[in-house]
Structure formats: C-alpha cells, structure tokens
Design a protein around this motif. Sequence first.
Motif, mmCIF file in Angstrom:
data_model
loop_
_atom_site.group_PDB
_atom_site.id
_atom_site.type_symbol
_atom_site.label_atom_id
_atom_site.label_comp_id
_atom_site.label_asym_id
_atom_site.label_seq_id
_atom_site.Cartn_x
_atom_site.Cartn_y
_atom_site.Cartn_z
ATOM 1 N N SER A 120 40.973 8.565 -9.903
ATOM 2 C CA SER A 120 41.269 9.992 -9.732
ATOM 3 C C SER A 120 40.089 10.774 -9.149
ATOM 4 O O SER A 120 40.295 11.731 -8.411
ATOM 5 C CB SER A 120 41.721 10.617 -11.051
ATOM 6 N N THR A 121 38.865 10.380 -9.459
ATOM 7 C CA THR A 121 37.696 11.100 -8.938
ATOM 8 C C THR A 121 37.012 10.369 -7.785
ATOM 9 O O THR A 121 36.212 10.953 -7.068
ATOM 10 C CB THR A 121 36.640 11.310 -10.045
ATOM 11 N N GLY A 122 37.285 9.066 -7.650
ATOM 12 C CA GLY A 122 36.620 8.261 -6.635
ATOM 13 C C GLY A 122 35.237 7.793 -7.043
ATOM 14 O O GLY A 122 34.527 7.193 -6.244
ATOM 15 N N VAL A 123 34.850 8.020 -8.297
ATOM 16 C CA VAL A 123 33.528 7.595 -8.763
ATOM 17 C C VAL A 123 33.565 6.102 -9.091
ATOM 18 O O VAL A 123 34.423 5.637 -9.843
ATOM 19 C CB VAL A 123 33.066 8.404 -9.987
ATOM 20 N N ILE A 124 32.624 5.386 -8.505
ATOM 21 C CA ILE A 124 32.485 3.945 -8.727
ATOM 22 C C ILE A 124 31.137 3.719 -9.393
ATOM 23 O O ILE A 124 30.100 4.086 -8.837
ATOM 24 C CB ILE A 124 32.536 3.175 -7.393
ATOM 25 N N GLU A 125 31.159 3.155 -10.581
ATOM 26 C CA GLU A 125 29.917 2.822 -11.276
ATOM 27 C C GLU A 125 29.680 1.330 -11.165
ATOM 28 O O GLU A 125 30.542 0.536 -11.549
ATOM 29 C CB GLU A 125 30.006 3.204 -12.756
ATOM 30 N N ASN A 126 28.532 0.945 -10.647
ATOM 31 C CA ASN A 126 28.146 -0.449 -10.606
ATOM 32 C C ASN A 126 27.386 -0.718 -11.901
ATOM 33 O O ASN A 126 26.221 -0.355 -12.040
ATOM 34 C CB ASN A 126 27.283 -0.739 -9.380
ATOM 35 N N LEU A 127 28.085 -1.305 -12.864
ATOM 36 C CA LEU A 127 27.491 -1.550 -14.179
ATOM 37 C C LEU A 127 26.401 -2.612 -14.104
ATOM 38 O O LEU A 127 25.486 -2.614 -14.933
ATOM 39 C CB LEU A 127 28.579 -1.947 -15.171
ATOM 40 N N LYS A 129 24.226 -3.000 -11.579
ATOM 41 C CA LYS A 129 23.021 -2.459 -10.942
ATOM 42 C C LYS A 129 22.657 -1.061 -11.438
ATOM 43 O O LYS A 129 21.664 -0.496 -10.987
ATOM 44 C CB LYS A 129 23.218 -2.410 -9.427
ATOM 45 N N ARG A 130 23.495 -0.508 -12.291
ATOM 46 C CA ARG A 130 23.292 0.855 -12.780
ATOM 47 C C ARG A 130 23.196 1.859 -11.632
ATOM 48 O O ARG A 130 22.287 2.691 -11.576
ATOM 49 C CB ARG A 130 22.072 0.925 -13.695
ATOM 50 N N GLU A 131 24.156 1.749 -10.719
ATOM 51 C CA GLU A 131 24.245 2.663 -9.582
ATOM 52 C C GLU A 131 25.626 3.314 -9.573
ATOM 53 O O GLU A 131 26.571 2.774 -10.148
ATOM 54 C CB GLU A 131 24.045 1.909 -8.258
ATOM 55 N N LYS A 132 25.708 4.454 -8.911
ATOM 56 C CA LYS A 132 26.991 5.133 -8.729
ATOM 57 C C LYS A 132 27.204 5.394 -7.250
ATOM 58 O O LYS A 132 26.255 5.675 -6.521
ATOM 59 C CB LYS A 132 27.030 6.470 -9.476
ATOM 60 N N TYR A 133 28.475 5.304 -6.851
ATOM 61 C CA TYR A 133 28.862 5.576 -5.476
ATOM 62 C C TYR A 133 30.055 6.520 -5.510
ATOM 63 O O TYR A 133 30.826 6.528 -6.466
ATOM 64 C CB TYR A 133 29.259 4.288 -4.743
ATOM 65 N N GLN A 134 30.210 7.270 -4.457
ATOM 66 C CA GLN A 134 31.344 8.188 -4.372
ATOM 67 C C GLN A 134 32.298 7.725 -3.270
ATOM 68 O O GLN A 134 31.927 7.666 -2.111
ATOM 69 C CB GLN A 134 30.886 9.619 -4.082
ATOM 70 N N ALA A 135 33.501 7.405 -3.674
ATOM 71 C CA ALA A 135 34.566 7.078 -2.720
ATOM 72 C C ALA A 135 35.398 8.330 -2.482
ATOM 73 O O ALA A 135 35.326 9.299 -3.248
ATOM 74 C CB ALA A 135 35.449 5.964 -3.279
ATOM 75 N N THR A 136 36.185 8.304 -1.441
ATOM 76 C CA THR A 136 37.113 9.394 -1.185
ATOM 77 C C THR A 136 38.289 9.229 -2.145
ATOM 78 O O THR A 136 38.999 8.227 -2.075
ATOM 79 C CB THR A 136 37.625 9.348 0.270
ATOM 80 N N PRO A 137 38.472 10.175 -3.060
ATOM 81 C CA PRO A 137 39.585 10.012 -4.013
ATOM 82 C C PRO A 137 40.932 10.161 -3.301
ATOM 83 O O PRO A 137 41.039 10.870 -2.296
ATOM 84 C CB PRO A 137 39.373 11.143 -5.020
ATOM 85 N N LEU A 138 41.912 9.468 -3.809
ATOM 86 C CA LEU A 138 43.256 9.600 -3.264
ATOM 87 C C LEU A 138 43.831 10.949 -3.669
ATOM 88 O O LEU A 138 43.606 11.410 -4.793
ATOM 89 C CB LEU A 138 44.163 8.480 -3.797
ATOM 90 N N PRO A 139 44.582 11.584 -2.798
ATOM 91 C CA PRO A 139 45.251 12.833 -3.181
ATOM 92 C C PRO A 139 46.183 12.602 -4.373
ATOM 93 O O PRO A 139 46.677 11.485 -4.577
ATOM 94 C CB PRO A 139 46.056 13.210 -1.926
ATOM 95 N N ASP A 140 46.433 13.656 -5.125
ATOM 96 C CA ASP A 140 47.256 13.546 -6.336
ATOM 97 C C ASP A 140 48.594 12.876 -6.072
ATOM 98 O O ASP A 140 49.011 11.985 -6.817
ATOM 99 C CB ASP A 140 47.495 14.927 -6.963
ATOM 100 N N PHE A 141 49.303 13.302 -5.018
ATOM 101 C CA PHE A 141 50.634 12.743 -4.780
ATOM 102 C C PHE A 141 50.567 11.258 -4.431
ATOM 103 O O PHE A 141 51.457 10.486 -4.792
ATOM 104 C CB PHE A 141 51.402 13.535 -3.714
#
Length: 160
Positions: A120-127, A129-141
């Motif tokens: 829902s937010t596009g947040v990807i946590e690499n557990l 490597k303890r890193e975070k990346y931002q993906a383009t979230p999918l629209p609600d529909f």
Amino acid sequence: MEGKVWKFGDDVDTDAVIPGRFLVLNTPEELAAHAFEGVRSDFAENVKENDIIVAGSNFGCGSSREHAPLALKGTKVGCVIAKSFARIFFRNAINIGVPLLECADTDSIDENDKLKVDISTGVIENLSKREKYQATPLPDFVREIVSAGGLIEYTRKIID
C-alpha cells in the motif's frame, strides 16, 4: 509481506517465466511447476509462499500471453519488484492478481535477502541489510483488484 529474494536481471521475457512448451497447461498450479524452468531449474521446486522476485528493467517483455503471470500466481510469490515492467505484462499480472512494484533500487537487493514489503505504501525494507527503498505504490483501485485475486474476482465482488 515478508519473503526471501529470488534475483533476476534485465529483460526477463515471458518465455523465461514459463517456457513455450508448457502453454498447453492452463491452471496456475500446473504452470507453477515449470516456472523459470529454462533459466532457474531450482526455482519451481524451492520457491516458497511469499518469496519475492526482484529484477531489473523490462520484466515480462516478449509475448503478451497470460500464462507468465498465471505461473507466478501459482507459485504464490508475494510480489514482483522490478525497475520496470513490460506494459502488457504489467496489466496482465494485475488482472490475474499478481502484485507488482516498480523500484529504482533493485540493484541494491541481492539473492536470498529477506524483504518486508508494504504494497500500500511501496516501502520495501531489506531486513538482511537494514536498508529501506521506496517503490511506486499501486493506486488504490489497482490494489483492490490485486487483493480480490484479479479482475474477474474484483468484478464479481462489486457486482454482488
């Protein structure tokens, strides 16, 4: 969702996802048994529910047949994350109910890393490597279509 990464490169075509000789099969479960058979012979046997496919650019290029996303759905992967997707593959995958995320940082993710993904937010946590990346979230529909299991199930839901 959380899962282990299966890493692929750029230009993974639909024939790599499901070789053409298996197009006589039509159910996600049958197709899943042969997913990536020609390029990753260990994939179908070892992929686990919620594992995550991570790739480079142009994932799903090639033919527009629905067998490739059907095979992925049958493997029960949690999602596919790539820098970009072939347009028809992207739409077919959504229509089948396979979640996809576009993320520019896939080069930072390695095979067997463990990811936690918030569709829902596009947040990807690499557990790993303890890193975070931002993906383009999918629209609600679009998320509603995927959550329903695909366009047919979504349509049934809104008609009933």
